[in-house]
Design an enzyme around this catalytic site. Sequence first.
Site, PDB file in Angstrom:
ATOM      1  N   ALA A   1      -9.323  19.284  -2.938  1.00  0.00           N
ATOM      2  CA  ALA A   1      -9.814  19.474  -4.127  1.00  0.00           C
ATOM      3  C   ALA A   1      -8.907  20.121  -5.059  1.00  0.00           C
ATOM      4  CB  ALA A   1     -11.198  20.371  -4.246  1.00  0.00           C
TER       5      ALA A   1
ATOM      6  N   PHE B   1       0.769  -1.206   0.049  1.00  0.00           N
ATOM      7  CA  PHE B   1      -0.011   0.037   0.050  1.00  0.00           C
ATOM      8  C   PHE B   1       0.694   1.402   0.035  1.00  0.00           C
ATOM      9  CE2 PHE B   1      -2.129  -3.343   2.063  1.00  0.00           C
ATOM     10  CZ  PHE B   1      -3.189  -3.706   1.398  1.00  0.00           C
TER      11      PHE B   1
ATOM     12  N   CYS C   1      -0.802   4.304  -9.943  1.00  0.00           N
ATOM     13  CA  CYS C   1      -1.676   3.437  -9.329  1.00  0.00           C
ATOM     14  C   CYS C   1      -3.159   3.898  -9.484  1.00  0.00           C
ATOM     15  CB  CYS C   1      -1.448   3.203  -7.943  1.00  0.00           C
ATOM     16  SG  CYS C   1       0.221   2.655  -7.573  1.00  0.00           S
TER      17      CYS C   1
ATOM     18  N   ASN D   1      -7.706   1.590  -3.029  1.00  0.00           N
ATOM     19  CA  ASN D   1      -7.391   2.542  -4.051  1.00  0.00           C
ATOM     20  C   ASN D   1      -8.553   3.039  -4.681  1.00  0.00           C
ATOM     21  OD1 ASN D   1      -4.643   2.619  -3.478  1.00  0.00           O
ATOM     22  ND2 ASN D   1      -4.137   1.676  -5.547  1.00  0.00           N
TER      23      ASN D   1
HETATM   24  C1  UDX Z   1      -1.632   5.509  -3.977  1.00  0.00           C
HETATM   25  C2  UDX Z   1      -2.195   4.824  -2.793  1.00  0.00           C
HETATM   26  O1  UDX Z   1      -2.595   6.101  -1.851  1.00  0.00           O
HETATM   27  C3  UDX Z   1      -1.466   4.033  -2.207  1.00  0.00           C
HETATM   28  O2  UDX Z   1      -1.891   3.215  -0.908  1.00  0.00           O
HETATM   29  C4  UDX Z   1      -1.026   2.723  -3.161  1.00  0.00           C
HETATM   30  O3  UDX Z   1      -0.218   1.558  -2.737  1.00  0.00           O
HETATM   31  C5  UDX Z   1      -0.513   3.378  -4.750  1.00  0.00           C
HETATM   32  O4  UDX Z   1      -1.663   4.318  -4.995  1.00  0.00           O
HETATM   33  P1  UDX Z   1       0.238   7.052  -4.670  1.00  0.00           P
HETATM   34  O5  UDX Z   1       0.080   7.013  -6.003  1.00  0.00           O
HETATM   35  O6  UDX Z   1       1.614   7.323  -4.311  1.00  0.00           O
HETATM   36  O7  UDX Z   1      -0.418   6.116  -3.753  1.00  0.00           O
HETATM   37  O8  UDX Z   1      -0.483   8.709  -4.517  1.00  0.00           O
HETATM   38  P2  UDX Z   1      -1.565   9.091  -3.748  1.00  0.00           P
HETATM   39  O9  UDX Z   1      -0.919  10.014  -2.326  1.00  0.00           O
HETATM   40  O10 UDX Z   1      -2.797   8.226  -3.127  1.00  0.00           O
HETATM   41  O11 UDX Z   1      -2.092  10.522  -4.435  1.00  0.00           O
HETATM   42  C6  UDX Z   1      -2.678  10.035  -5.813  1.00  0.00           C
HETATM   43  C7  UDX Z   1      -3.092  11.186  -6.472  1.00  0.00           C
HETATM   44  O12 UDX Z   1      -4.216  11.705  -5.696  1.00  0.00           O
HETATM   45  C8  UDX Z   1      -1.987  12.160  -6.635  1.00  0.00           C
HETATM   46  O13 UDX Z   1      -2.097  12.628  -8.012  1.00  0.00           O
HETATM   47  C9  UDX Z   1      -2.590  13.487  -5.695  1.00  0.00           C
HETATM   48  O14 UDX Z   1      -2.016  14.482  -6.068  1.00  0.00           O
HETATM   49  C10 UDX Z   1      -4.033  13.275  -5.573  1.00  0.00           C
HETATM   50  N1  UDX Z   1      -4.654  13.544  -4.502  1.00  0.00           N
HETATM   51  C11 UDX Z   1      -4.815  12.926  -3.341  1.00  0.00           C
HETATM   52  C12 UDX Z   1      -5.648  14.664  -4.407  1.00  0.00           C
HETATM   53  O15 UDX Z   1      -6.111  15.159  -5.682  1.00  0.00           O
HETATM   54  N2  UDX Z   1      -6.592  14.988  -3.464  1.00  0.00           N
HETATM   55  C13 UDX Z   1      -6.071  14.342  -2.388  1.00  0.00           C
HETATM   56  O16 UDX Z   1      -6.840  14.918  -1.326  1.00  0.00           O
HETATM   57  C14 UDX Z   1      -5.253  13.480  -2.106  1.00  0.00           C
END
Ligand code: UDX
Length: 449
Positions: free
Chosen positions: A267, A164, A275, A223
């Site tokens: 937002a 994760f 992922c 996810n």
């Molecule tokens: C994600 C999951 O969180 C992780 O548990 C899994 O193993 C792999 O996929 P990651 O891809 O590193 O991790 O990024 P994450 O921190 O989840 O953010 C994903 C995307 O969502 C980013 O582009 C981020 O900018 C966006 N995001 C996140 C938002 O737009 N708003 C939020 O409130 C949080």
Amino acid sequence: MKTRVEYSSKLMSMKATLSVIGCGYLGATHAACMSSLGFSVIGVDTDPTKVAMLSRGELPFYEPGLDTLLAQEVASGRLTFTTDFASLADIDIHFICVGTPQSKDSLAADLTYVKSAVEAIAPYLKDGALVVGKSTVPVGTAQSLRERLEQLAPQADLAWNPEFLREGFAIEDTLRPNRLVVGVTNDRTEEILKDVYEPILALGTPWIRADLPTAELVKVAANSFLATKISFINAMAEVCEAAGGDVTVLAKAIGYDPRIGSRFLQAGIGFGGGCLPKDIRAFMARAQELGAEQALEFLREIDAINLRARQRVIDVVRGDLSDDLTQYKIAVLGATFKPDSDDVRDSPALDISAQLHAAGAHVVVHDPKGIEPARKRFPDLTFAESVNECVKDADLILHLTEWKEYRALDPVLIAGLVKSKLIIDGRNALDRELWRSAGWKFHALGRSD
Ligand code: UDX
């Protein structure tokens, strides 16, 4: 024919030897972290350039702290890398960490690398070896790989142990995860994995034993939930814009309810990366194969809301400048899909930059870590090495990835460099009052005034 061997957890507690197959983001992190727990680890990858770099203790991508950990573990002699699967003959436990990208011609995950990893190690699996899948796979994959292994190497067993880890927090999430999930088919395999993760379990980490399909599903369900939370707040942002509300205040207010929680309610231009986007698509594709497509129909909407956020920011740009963007210089702050990463896969920031460039604007992109990968993906875009160079004479600044250094920018100093004091915050991360008090026209997604 041999049967699956009875494992002895005692043997394993004498420090099992480990291999990690696939040394990309997940694999390199897992290999270095397991080595730091005292295991002897061999990382295997088919890319000789990557293996050569890793063998020198150099990380082929950016992840905070991992460069130091990798160098330290390679220097300790516990961690080695190779392209040669024959080196795995004496290894007890093999972690499969290869990628499962979106297929070129459908929403489904491409399982080529996972399948070929199993085929490649099968001839070298010793009696009692355990193969542990960590890659994100469509439900049912582990069972079919287990059946394949039964034909190729019945002396070995297979378990699924989804990861994760978040980019930017990879070491923390590997060594201090908020839970460990293992999909197993027998007690002994569970015991072996408990032995391996003993130092992590000693921290009080919750341990969840599941069957193979549930373990696979936990990952994609988690996810999907996170993606849903982000698209939910972006849908609220659309409504706030239409109704004259402020999504940042709304998010704060609903987040105080512990049943909702305040995290993942930021937002903006939405989620990207290697992922969330591909995992929700692969989940829909798999549900369709299983005849359960109706259950995941909502994910189509989650994806659509997410992609719409990119278009909405472009609409704000056109509203602030003009429909014809050819006369304007737009300075884009941020290329990676999130801060503290150099990953530009499915990056909303880069996608928006490319669309504005295609619409004729002069787009100049800055990013603290992601310029080289971004340039590889979009060689036609212009990149700046510094924020000052990026914003010089700009008609508009677009803030698209919330790096700490962008939040620390001084609006008064930046005002002296640009042509027009106009900024759009695509991440709702900048201090609006600070920028406005320095005379900037400040727009953000989901905030109407
Ligand atoms: C994600 C999951 O969180 C992780 O548990 C899994 O193993 C792999 O996929 P990651 O891809 O590193 O991790 O990024 P994450 O921190 O989840 O953010 C994903 C995307 O969502 C980013 O582009 C981020 O900018 C966006 N995001 C996140 C938002 O737009 N708003 C939020 O409130 C949080």
